[in-house]
Design a protein around this motif. Structure first.
Motif, mmCIF file in Angstrom:
data_model
loop_
_atom_site.group_PDB
_atom_site.id
_atom_site.type_symbol
_atom_site.label_atom_id
_atom_site.label_comp_id
_atom_site.label_asym_id
_atom_site.label_seq_id
_atom_site.Cartn_x
_atom_site.Cartn_y
_atom_site.Cartn_z
ATOM 1 N N ARG A 74 66.556 11.770 -14.162
ATOM 2 C CA ARG A 74 67.560 12.764 -14.550
ATOM 3 C C ARG A 74 68.158 12.385 -15.894
ATOM 4 O O ARG A 74 68.403 13.260 -16.738
ATOM 5 C CB ARG A 74 68.669 12.877 -13.485
ATOM 6 C CG ARG A 74 68.204 13.396 -12.134
ATOM 7 C CD ARG A 74 67.524 14.754 -12.199
ATOM 8 N NE ARG A 74 68.386 15.809 -12.680
ATOM 9 C CZ ARG A 74 69.129 16.603 -11.907
ATOM 10 N NH1 ARG A 74 69.114 16.415 -10.583
ATOM 11 N NH2 ARG A 74 69.866 17.555 -12.412
ATOM 12 N N ALA A 75 68.453 11.116 -16.102
ATOM 13 C CA ALA A 75 68.984 10.668 -17.394
ATOM 14 C C ALA A 75 67.909 10.795 -18.453
ATOM 15 O O ALA A 75 66.802 10.298 -18.298
ATOM 16 C CB ALA A 75 69.468 9.224 -17.293
ATOM 17 N N GLY A 76 68.212 11.521 -19.524
ATOM 18 C CA GLY A 76 67.258 11.695 -20.613
ATOM 19 C C GLY A 76 66.355 12.899 -20.450
ATOM 20 O O GLY A 76 65.474 13.122 -21.287
ATOM 21 N N PHE A 77 66.569 13.701 -19.403
ATOM 22 C CA PHE A 77 65.756 14.895 -19.170
ATOM 23 C C PHE A 77 66.675 16.078 -18.854
ATOM 24 O O PHE A 77 67.745 15.912 -18.263
ATOM 25 C CB PHE A 77 64.770 14.679 -18.022
ATOM 26 C CG PHE A 77 63.595 13.840 -18.398
ATOM 27 C CD1 PHE A 77 62.349 14.418 -18.606
ATOM 28 C CD2 PHE A 77 63.723 12.470 -18.576
ATOM 29 C CE1 PHE A 77 61.249 13.652 -18.984
ATOM 30 C CE2 PHE A 77 62.634 11.688 -18.949
ATOM 31 C CZ PHE A 77 61.391 12.278 -19.146
ATOM 32 N N THR A 78 66.239 17.267 -19.254
ATOM 33 C CA THR A 78 66.980 18.483 -18.953
ATOM 34 C C THR A 78 66.247 19.279 -17.888
ATOM 35 O O THR A 78 65.011 19.274 -17.831
ATOM 36 C CB THR A 78 67.164 19.345 -20.208
ATOM 37 O OG1 THR A 78 65.871 19.725 -20.722
ATOM 38 C CG2 THR A 78 67.925 18.596 -21.302
ATOM 39 N N VAL A 79 67.013 19.953 -17.051
ATOM 40 C CA VAL A 79 66.468 20.799 -15.994
ATOM 41 C C VAL A 79 67.081 22.188 -16.145
ATOM 42 O O VAL A 79 68.298 22.334 -16.144
ATOM 43 C CB VAL A 79 66.812 20.225 -14.591
ATOM 44 C CG1 VAL A 79 66.217 21.132 -13.509
ATOM 45 C CG2 VAL A 79 66.283 18.809 -14.453
ATOM 46 N N VAL A 80 66.215 23.204 -16.295
ATOM 47 C CA VAL A 80 66.695 24.579 -16.413
ATOM 48 C C VAL A 80 65.980 25.451 -15.397
ATOM 49 O O VAL A 80 64.884 25.113 -14.931
ATOM 50 C CB VAL A 80 66.466 25.136 -17.839
ATOM 51 C CG1 VAL A 80 67.221 24.316 -18.877
ATOM 52 C CG2 VAL A 80 64.976 25.202 -18.173
ATOM 53 N N ALA A 81 66.603 26.563 -15.040
ATOM 54 C CA ALA A 81 65.965 27.496 -14.106
ATOM 55 C C ALA A 81 64.687 28.023 -14.718
ATOM 56 O O ALA A 81 64.605 28.309 -15.905
ATOM 57 C CB ALA A 81 66.922 28.647 -13.785
ATOM 58 N N GLY A 82 63.671 28.130 -13.905
ATOM 59 C CA GLY A 82 62.408 28.583 -14.468
ATOM 60 C C GLY A 82 61.464 29.119 -13.443
ATOM 61 O O GLY A 82 60.315 29.388 -13.731
#
Length: 305
Positions: free
Chosen positions: A297-305
């Motif tokens: 999770r640290a250093g990464f982005t999560v977006v709806a997709g």
């Protein structure tokens, strides 16, 4: 289950994990991947993540050294990479990978940039979303050396009391992270490494001790065999919701995950589970079937997709 490690020998980030294999005395299968794109036998596993290293355990694919180290510690807790329990040692990874690595890049390519193939420059420019100008690095090399020396001194101060390793008598995560930039400089530009380390005799002795740990027991594996193993197995990941997720993300949600620094290719999938330090997404590719790809999770982005 066999550890399958996708890497290439000159990768400094891969060296972190190879040292971890050495500390834990693990056997592993070595799949050598190309240094630049295309990577036809890696992308089917990761869904688009192109950076090295990647660890594969059957149909579970682990991207980024941060989550690879976590998984190794979870599955193979002894000997631990935490001689003294300290989760902040993972934070040292960000220092090593970003704040210290960028001066290392400047020092290395400031010295050998004129020998770098054009294809490598173009690949790294696409990866960073910017230019990869070795001419600019050569001009900035004196400043990169200044910064490199300053970061090296952090390590020297830690070793000043005569300890064998960063955390004391036993090697661990702090050594894995700190060692990477010294290893790469020595491997890529040994004459420059010798010059910059003249004042740091304790670092030289410490780096030799880390090197002596070795890389465990690697044996080669062909990339196609790794793909076939993924296709023939099932993921161990169990579906679970995270009750503390600040955004209310739930298992089953469709998302896209991408690194927030460079190599920002978005990997689409369906959440299997997530928590404060990890997100695992299910995806399918004809070459590998159903796989679960794990990211920090640290250093990464999560977006709806």
């Amino acid at each position: 289950m066999e550890i399958i490690f996708h890497h290439y020998p000159s990768s400094p980030f891969s060296e972190k994990i190879r040292v971890a294999f050495g500390i834990k005395k693990l056997a592993w299968r070595a799949v050598e991947q190309p240094v630049i794109m295309p990577k036809p036998d890696l992308i089917p596993l990761t869904g688009g993540y192109r950076k090295i290293p990647v660890m594969q355990l059957g149909a579970d694919i682990f991207c980024d050294t941060q989550i690879i180290l976590r998984e190794l510690e979870r599955r193979y807790p002894e000997p631990s990479i935490f001689p003294v329990k300290n989760g902040l040692a993972y934070g040292l990874g960000f220092w090593s990978d970003r704040l210290f690595f960028m001066p290392s890049v400047g020092v290395v390519f400031g010295e050998i940039g004129h020998m770098v193939p054009e294809a490598f420059k173009q690949d790294r420019a696409k990866m960073s979303g910017s230019t990869f100008s070795t001419e600019a690095m050569q001009a900035a090399a004196p400043f990169a050396r200044d910064q490199w020396r300053a970061h090296a001194d952090f390590v020297a101060e830690t070793l000043e009391d005569g300890r064998d390793f960063m955390g004391g008598a036993k090697p661990g995560a702090a050594d894995i992270h700190a060692y990477m930039n010294f290893w790469w400089l020595k491997a890529a530009v040994p004459h420059v490494a010798e010059l910059l380390l003249r004042e740091f005799s304790k670092i030289t002795a410490w780096a030799a001790r880390v090197s002596d740990i070795g890389h465990g027991k690697p044996t080669p594996m062909e990339p196609k065999e790794a793909l076939a193993i993924a296709k023939a197995t099932k993921s161990d990941a169990k579906r679970a919701d995270d009750p503390h997720d600040p955004r209310g993300l739930k298992a089953g949600a469709k998302v896209k995950v991408s690194a927030d620094d460079y190599g920002r290719d978005a990997i689409a999938g369906e959440i299997v589970f997530s928590n404060a330090h990890e997100i695992a997404i299910a995806r399918n590719d004809p070459a590998v079937g159903d796989v679960v790809v794990h990211f920090p999770r640290a250093g990464f982005t999560v977006v709806a997709g």
